[in-house]
Design an enzyme around this catalytic site. Structure first.
Site, PDB file in Angstrom:
ATOM      1  N   LYS A  63     -24.928 -14.041  11.200  1.00 55.02           N
ATOM      2  CA  LYS A  63     -24.879 -13.083  12.312  1.00 55.02           C
ATOM      3  C   LYS A  63     -26.244 -12.519  12.703  1.00 55.02           C
ATOM      4  O   LYS A  63     -26.482 -12.202  13.859  1.00 55.02           O
ATOM      5  CB  LYS A  63     -23.935 -11.931  11.962  1.00 55.02           C
ATOM      6  CG  LYS A  63     -22.488 -12.394  11.902  1.00 55.02           C
ATOM      7  CD  LYS A  63     -21.560 -11.266  11.583  1.00 55.02           C
ATOM      8  CE  LYS A  63     -20.185 -11.845  11.302  1.00 55.02           C
ATOM      9  NZ  LYS A  63     -19.180 -10.847  11.077  1.00 55.02           N
ATOM     10  N   GLY A 123     -24.927  -8.364   7.569  1.00 54.93           N
ATOM     11  CA  GLY A 123     -24.704  -8.156   8.998  1.00 54.93           C
ATOM     12  C   GLY A 123     -23.514  -7.262   9.282  1.00 54.93           C
ATOM     13  O   GLY A 123     -23.584  -6.365  10.139  1.00 54.93           O
TER      14      GLY A 123
HETATM   15  P1  NDP Z   1     -23.932 -11.451   4.975  1.00 53.49           P
HETATM   16  O1  NDP Z   1     -24.251 -12.773   4.381  1.00 53.49           O
HETATM   17  O2  NDP Z   1     -24.739 -10.943   6.119  1.00 53.49           O
HETATM   18  O3  NDP Z   1     -24.029 -10.311   3.792  1.00 53.49           O
HETATM   19  C1  NDP Z   1     -23.452 -10.530   2.572  1.00 53.49           C
HETATM   20  C2  NDP Z   1     -23.595  -9.280   1.680  1.00 53.49           C
HETATM   21  O4  NDP Z   1     -22.787  -9.510   0.526  1.00 53.49           O
HETATM   22  C3  NDP Z   1     -25.003  -8.999   1.175  1.00 53.49           C
HETATM   23  O5  NDP Z   1     -25.188  -7.590   1.094  1.00 53.49           O
HETATM   24  C4  NDP Z   1     -25.007  -9.596  -0.245  1.00 53.49           C
HETATM   25  O6  NDP Z   1     -25.848  -8.919  -1.165  1.00 53.49           O
HETATM   26  C5  NDP Z   1     -23.575  -9.335  -0.649  1.00 53.49           C
HETATM   27  N1  NDP Z   1     -23.053 -10.282  -1.641  1.00 53.49           N
HETATM   28  C6  NDP Z   1     -22.838 -11.610  -1.488  1.00 53.49           C
HETATM   29  N2  NDP Z   1     -22.290 -12.127  -2.613  1.00 53.49           N
HETATM   30  C7  NDP Z   1     -22.155 -11.094  -3.486  1.00 53.49           C
HETATM   31  C8  NDP Z   1     -21.659 -10.981  -4.806  1.00 53.49           C
HETATM   32  N3  NDP Z   1     -21.177 -12.040  -5.463  1.00 53.49           N
HETATM   33  N4  NDP Z   1     -21.658  -9.756  -5.404  1.00 53.49           N
HETATM   34  C9  NDP Z   1     -22.129  -8.682  -4.737  1.00 53.49           C
HETATM   35  N5  NDP Z   1     -22.630  -8.715  -3.487  1.00 53.49           N
HETATM   36  C10 NDP Z   1     -22.640  -9.900  -2.870  1.00 53.49           C
HETATM   37  O7  NDP Z   1     -22.372 -11.500   5.320  1.00 53.49           O
HETATM   38  P2  NDP Z   1     -21.552 -10.784   6.504  1.00 53.49           P
HETATM   39  O8  NDP Z   1     -21.926  -9.344   6.529  1.00 53.49           O
HETATM   40  O9  NDP Z   1     -21.641 -11.569   7.752  1.00 53.49           O
HETATM   41  O10 NDP Z   1     -20.026 -10.964   5.988  1.00 53.49           O
HETATM   42  C11 NDP Z   1     -19.625 -10.323   4.813  1.00 53.49           C
HETATM   43  C12 NDP Z   1     -18.112 -10.500   4.582  1.00 53.49           C
HETATM   44  O11 NDP Z   1     -17.347  -9.849   5.588  1.00 53.49           O
HETATM   45  C13 NDP Z   1     -17.656 -11.963   4.567  1.00 53.49           C
HETATM   46  O12 NDP Z   1     -16.741 -12.121   3.495  1.00 53.49           O
HETATM   47  C14 NDP Z   1     -16.951 -12.122   5.891  1.00 53.49           C
HETATM   48  O13 NDP Z   1     -15.936 -13.107   5.832  1.00 53.49           O
HETATM   49  C15 NDP Z   1     -16.350 -10.731   6.091  1.00 53.49           C
HETATM   50  N6  NDP Z   1     -16.086 -10.399   7.508  1.00 53.49           N
HETATM   51  C16 NDP Z   1     -14.813 -10.240   7.966  1.00 53.49           C
HETATM   52  C17 NDP Z   1     -14.548  -9.913   9.282  1.00 53.49           C
HETATM   53  C18 NDP Z   1     -13.167  -9.720   9.762  1.00 53.49           C
HETATM   54  O14 NDP Z   1     -12.947  -9.827  10.966  1.00 53.49           O
HETATM   55  N7  NDP Z   1     -12.218  -9.411   8.912  1.00 53.49           N
HETATM   56  C19 NDP Z   1     -15.633  -9.741  10.258  1.00 53.49           C
HETATM   57  C20 NDP Z   1     -16.936  -9.871   9.667  1.00 53.49           C
HETATM   58  C21 NDP Z   1     -17.145 -10.226   8.368  1.00 53.49           C
HETATM   59  P3  NDP Z   1     -27.425  -9.295  -1.345  1.00 53.49           P
HETATM   60  O15 NDP Z   1     -28.159  -8.539  -0.266  1.00 53.49           O
HETATM   61  O16 NDP Z   1     -27.740  -8.809  -2.713  1.00 53.49           O
HETATM   62  O17 NDP Z   1     -27.538 -10.788  -1.202  1.00 53.49           O
END
Ligand code: NDP
Length: 263
Positions: A63, A123
């Site tokens: 995103k 994002g």
């Molecule tokens: P991003 O990749 O932008 O961000 C991911 C975040 O998750 C980061 O802060 C990362 O931490 C953290 N993270 C990833 N893996 C782990 C883990 N194993 N343990 C702890 N923290 C973790 O993703 P998005 O913001 O785009 O999406 C996030 C989630 O939201 C997804 O699962 C997506 O499917 C869901 N979503 C659902 C929507 C809906 O309509 N229901 C809409 C938008 C998103 P770090 O900075 O340390 O890497």
């Protein structure tokens, strides 16, 4: 025939094709919505135009890259730097964000929300934090790593990583990490979450279609919780309005999109 897609990694779990195609089919709108597994974020724009798309949604983890790829970004997306909806406007890529309003819609039923803890700093967290701040809600951010936190402290959130986090009282705790999406991981260490869940009235997860380990914990503690299905519906309705250039009313989109959840 118009063509739309969702870009993500992973993307096979996405219900967006079913949701949008249900609306197009039921209302006789000549369009088809597919999914594209995109690994390299920098290829987003090139592939979008190669596929001759009229529009798209963007999901994890692209995103912020989508924002950079756009020729023009409009509305709330411009403020937050995160794009989840793309429109091809005469060969120019226009970006929007419908996630934040989708999430606000989804927590309508939760009462007296003045203080929220967001777990994650990607994002989705950015979009939600900015939107909540606009609504004068106090926001704390808890993230695994430090490097994404600066943005949040600059916009007025209290920020912590797993090491320096101190629990306060929250009205709502939201998981916006992808922990639990394609694995059985918790979004933070278990002991930390045990403590956090003692201090909140409601819990929500952006992940939909499954009871994540985080939601399982909330359920075991009898905390009112919800998954990301209503957020998905909310953002989808707003994206569909953009795809169809507002030719279909919100109520009609909602009616058929909601029905697709039972399929
Ligand atoms: P991003 O990749 O932008 O961000 C991911 C975040 O998750 C980061 O802060 C990362 O931490 C953290 N993270 C990833 N893996 C782990 C883990 N194993 N343990 C702890 N923290 C973790 O993703 P998005 O913001 O785009 O999406 C996030 C989630 O939201 C997804 O699962 C997506 O499917 C869901 N979503 C659902 C929507 C809906 O309509 N229901 C809409 C938008 C998103 P770090 O900075 O340390 O890497």
């Amino acid at each position: 025939m118009k063509l739309f897609s969702i870009f993500g990694d992973p993307v096979s779990h996405s219900r967006s094709p079913l949701m949008h195609n249900s609306v197009f089919k039921k209302l006789g709108y000549k369009a088809c919505y597919t999914r594209t597994h995109l690994i390299d974020s920098t290829k987003l724009k090139e592939i979008f135009f190669k596929l001759h798309l009229d529009g798209a949604n963007v999901t994890v983890p692209h995103k912020e890259a989508a924002y950079i790829a756009c020729d023009e970004v409009r509305g709330f997306a411009k403020k937050v730097g995160v794009v989840n909806t793309l429109i091809n406007e005469n060969g120019r890529l226009i970006g929007y964000n419908t996630d934040a309003d989708g999430f606000l819609y989804s927590i309508n039923e939760f009462q007296d929300i003045n203080n929220i803890l967001i777990i994650g700093a990607g994002g989705t967290a950015k979009a939600l934090a900015m939107k909540f701040l606009e609504e004068n809600i106090k926001i704390s951010i808890l993230n695994r790593s430090e490097n994404r936190l600066q943005y949040f402290s600059e916009i007025g959130c209290k920020t912590s990583n797993w090491e320096n986090f101190q629990t306060k009282e929250y009205d709502l705790v939201v998981n916006t990490t992808s922990a639990g999406l394609k694995d059985e991981e918790l979004p933070a260490p278990k002991e930390l979450l045990e403590d956090i869940l003692k201090h909140t009235n409601y819990v929500a997860d952006a992940i939909y279609g499954k009871l994540t380990p985080f939601l399982k914990m909330a359920k075991e503690k009898n905390i009112t919780y919800k998954d990301g299905a209503d957020m998905l519906l909310g953002q989808g309705i707003l994206a569909n309005e953009l795809f169809t250039n507002f030719q279909i009313s919100k109520e009609e989109i909602k009616k058929y999109m909601q029905k697709s959840f039972a399929l």
